[in-house]
Design a protein around this motif. Structure first.
Motif, PDB file in Angstrom:
ATOM      1  N   LEU A 200       0.837  -1.198   0.000  1.00 43.75           N
ATOM      2  CA  LEU A 200       0.000   0.000   0.000  1.00 43.75           C
ATOM      3  C   LEU A 200       0.872   1.248   0.000  1.00 43.75           C
ATOM      4  CD1 LEU A 200      -3.034   0.973   0.373  1.00 43.75           C
ATOM      5  CD2 LEU A 200      -2.474   1.134   2.811  1.00 43.75           C
ATOM      6  N   LYS A 201       0.561   2.183  -0.890  1.00 40.78           N
ATOM      7  CA  LYS A 201       1.301   3.452  -0.926  1.00 40.78           C
ATOM      8  C   LYS A 201       0.420   4.529  -0.308  1.00 40.78           C
ATOM      9  CE  LYS A 201       4.316   6.175  -3.920  1.00 40.78           C
ATOM     10  NZ  LYS A 201       5.500   5.919  -3.072  1.00 40.78           N
ATOM     11  N   VAL A 202       0.983   5.288   0.630  1.00 42.27           N
ATOM     12  CA  VAL A 202       0.214   6.289   1.372  1.00 42.27           C
ATOM     13  C   VAL A 202       0.846   7.662   1.181  1.00 42.27           C
ATOM     14  CG1 VAL A 202      -0.616   7.032   3.637  1.00 42.27           C
ATOM     15  CG2 VAL A 202      -0.459   4.585   3.103  1.00 42.27           C
ATOM     16  N   ALA A 235      -5.258   5.302   7.695  1.00 45.40           N
ATOM     17  CA  ALA A 235      -4.350   4.946   6.605  1.00 45.40           C
ATOM     18  C   ALA A 235      -3.018   4.435   7.142  1.00 45.40           C
ATOM     19  CB  ALA A 235      -4.139   6.161   5.702  1.00 45.40           C
ATOM     20  N   LEU A 238      -3.046   0.762   8.331  1.00 48.01           N
ATOM     21  CA  LEU A 238      -3.163  -0.276   7.317  1.00 48.01           C
ATOM     22  C   LEU A 238      -1.815  -0.885   6.947  1.00 48.01           C
ATOM     23  CD1 LEU A 238      -5.876   1.248   4.946  1.00 48.01           C
ATOM     24  CD2 LEU A 238      -6.158  -0.449   6.764  1.00 48.01           C
ATOM     25  N   HIS A 239      -0.724  -0.151   7.163  1.00 44.51           N
ATOM     26  CA  HIS A 239       0.601  -0.721   6.904  1.00 44.51           C
ATOM     27  C   HIS A 239       0.866  -1.907   7.833  1.00 44.51           C
ATOM     28  CE1 HIS A 239       2.574   1.489   3.769  1.00 44.51           C
ATOM     29  NE2 HIS A 239       2.206   2.651   4.286  1.00 44.51           N
ATOM     30  N   PRO A 242      -2.777  -4.901   7.323  1.00 44.37           N
ATOM     31  CA  PRO A 242      -3.387  -4.905   5.996  1.00 44.37           C
ATOM     32  C   PRO A 242      -4.719  -5.638   5.951  1.00 44.37           C
ATOM     33  CG  PRO A 242      -1.465  -6.355   6.075  1.00 44.37           C
ATOM     34  CD  PRO A 242      -1.468  -5.566   7.335  1.00 44.37           C
ATOM     35  N   PHE A 245      -7.915  -3.564   5.557  1.00 40.64           N
ATOM     36  CA  PHE A 245      -8.063  -2.747   4.348  1.00 40.64           C
ATOM     37  C   PHE A 245      -9.515  -2.679   3.866  1.00 40.64           C
ATOM     38  CE2 PHE A 245      -7.889  -2.269  -0.325  1.00 40.64           C
ATOM     39  CZ  PHE A 245      -7.254  -1.043  -0.396  1.00 40.64           C
ATOM     40  N   GLN A 255     -13.622   6.985  -2.892  1.00 37.71           N
ATOM     41  CA  GLN A 255     -12.805   5.879  -3.381  1.00 37.71           C
ATOM     42  C   GLN A 255     -13.245   5.483  -4.783  1.00 37.71           C
ATOM     43  OE1 GLN A 255     -13.873   1.767  -2.083  1.00 37.71           O
ATOM     44  NE2 GLN A 255     -14.958   2.830  -0.398  1.00 37.71           N
ATOM     45  N   ILE A 278      -4.451   6.914  -0.488  1.00 37.93           N
ATOM     46  CA  ILE A 278      -3.854   5.586  -0.589  1.00 37.93           C
ATOM     47  C   ILE A 278      -4.068   5.042  -1.995  1.00 37.93           C
ATOM     48  CG2 ILE A 278      -4.211   5.129   1.870  1.00 37.93           C
ATOM     49  CD1 ILE A 278      -6.504   3.204   0.990  1.00 37.93           C
ATOM     50  N   VAL A 280      -3.097   1.319  -4.404  1.00 35.21           N
ATOM     51  CA  VAL A 280      -2.540  -0.035  -4.401  1.00 35.21           C
ATOM     52  C   VAL A 280      -3.194  -0.810  -5.541  1.00 35.21           C
ATOM     53  CG1 VAL A 280      -4.278  -1.018  -2.828  1.00 35.21           C
ATOM     54  CG2 VAL A 280      -1.984  -2.026  -2.946  1.00 35.21           C
ATOM     55  N   THR A 284      -2.727  -7.801  -5.918  1.00 34.35           N
ATOM     56  CA  THR A 284      -1.351  -7.639  -5.438  1.00 34.35           C
ATOM     57  C   THR A 284      -0.486  -8.872  -5.693  1.00 34.35           C
ATOM     58  OG1 THR A 284      -2.058  -8.381  -3.238  1.00 34.35           O
ATOM     59  CG2 THR A 284      -2.039  -5.991  -3.661  1.00 34.35           C
TER      60      THR A 284
END
Length: 312
Positions: A200-202, A235, A238-239, A242, A245, A255, A278, A280, A284
């Motif tokens: 995940l990119k935040v 957010a 969530l790292h 996960p 999510f 969203q 966020i 992603v 994945t």
């Protein structure tokens, strides 16, 4: 992007007609007076003028170019277009919805003059009594004495046969209440290309400073993506977790899912607190070695922001 005014947290501006220039004019029978030239740039614009005359006058608007031509060629005076014609006026508030072209206000003394029988012959212009209080108006050239009369140099010499004094009060449409407003501007928060990853990119750092603050998000990716705005505290969690999510997204209104190329907007209130973007991939398990483009802008107060503080 250019700044704009907003009233999401302040009272709306109130507009009304306010007095502007005024002038006093003296007319002989069948004389004309060249009033203000209006240059509306949107349909539906109108003027507002108080006119008071000792003896009846006719009022109309006419295209500025046509009026200039008629002053240079008086034989055309009777063929002028007459928009918003008002006749036999002694006292009135004159209002006219103007076409989108320069239009000149014209006032004519209605009394009969042998020199202008049947309105076919131009009998001259009236005299502005106070040459230091003139408004902009289109005045032609080539008619003997007009330039001197308008400039006021003939005021001491000119003798009127039967003077008709006319007072013209112009008005302007202007703000009268709540005129100072907060000003807002689109501000870049994120603009980058990044290597796709299964993690995940935040992007953090956006806090709305007024209600209904807009956020604009743009994504371009080789694979379907999940893109959302979440409260920053959620957010960050969530790292480490996960598995939360889907639960975090369940009731989130800002969203988009399964998108590759899209631009969308969301709105936030001051009470929503700090927000994070966020992104992603939806899948994945199979992430290509390619890059995605992500952009985010938000609307920020840049001037008169103390008015927002007073509303909190």
């Amino acid at each position: 992007m250019a700044a704009f005014s907003g009233a999401s947290s302040a009272q709306d501006r109130v507009f009304n007609w306010l007095p502007a220039n005024d002038e006093s004019v003296r007319l002989d029978p069948a004389n004309y007076h060249t009033g203000r030239t209006y240059r509306p740039n949107t349909p539906g614009a109108n003027n507002h003028v108080d006119i008071k005359a000792e003896k009846p006058v006719t009022i109309f608007m006419t295209p500025a170019d046509d009026w200039n031509q008629a002053l240079q060629h008086p034989e055309a005076i009777s063929r002028l277009p007459q928009v918003c014609l008002r006749e036999h006026v002694v006292e009135t508030t004159y209002v006219c919805e103007l076409p989108v072209e320069p239009m000149t206000l014209v006032i004519r003394d209605e009394r009969y003059s042998p020199e202008s029988a049947d309105h076919a012959v131009f009998s001259g212009l009236g005299l502005v009594l106070d040459p230091n209080n003139r408004v902009e108006r289109a005045v032609g050239v080539g008619i003997t004495g007009i330039e001197a009369v308008v400039a006021g140099r003939e005021s001491a010499k000119r003798q009127f046969k039967a003077p008709n004094d006319v007072h013209i009060q112009y008005y302007r449409w202007d703000c009268v209440e709540n005129c100072v407003q907060p000003e807002f501007q689109w501000t870049w928060q994120v603009k980058e290309k990044y290597q796709l990853t299964s993690f995940l990119k935040v992007y953090a750092g956006f806090t709305p400073d007024h209600d209904a603050a807009q956020v604009s998000i743009k994504i371009k990716s080789p694979v379907p993506m999940v893109v959302a705005m979440l409260p920053s505290d959620i957010a960050i969690q969530l790292h480490a977790k996960p598995e939360l999510f889907e639960t975090a997204l369940e009731k989130n209104p800002c969203q988009q899912r399964g998108i590759q190329s899209m631009e969308f907007q969301c709105s936030f209130n001051q009470g929503d607190g700090p927000q994070s973007l966020i992104v992603v991939p939806e899948d994945t398990s199979r992430v290509p070695h390619k890059k995605a483009e992500i952009e985010m802008q938000f609307v920020k107060c840049i001037a008169n922001c103390q008015m927002l503080e007073s509303k909190r």
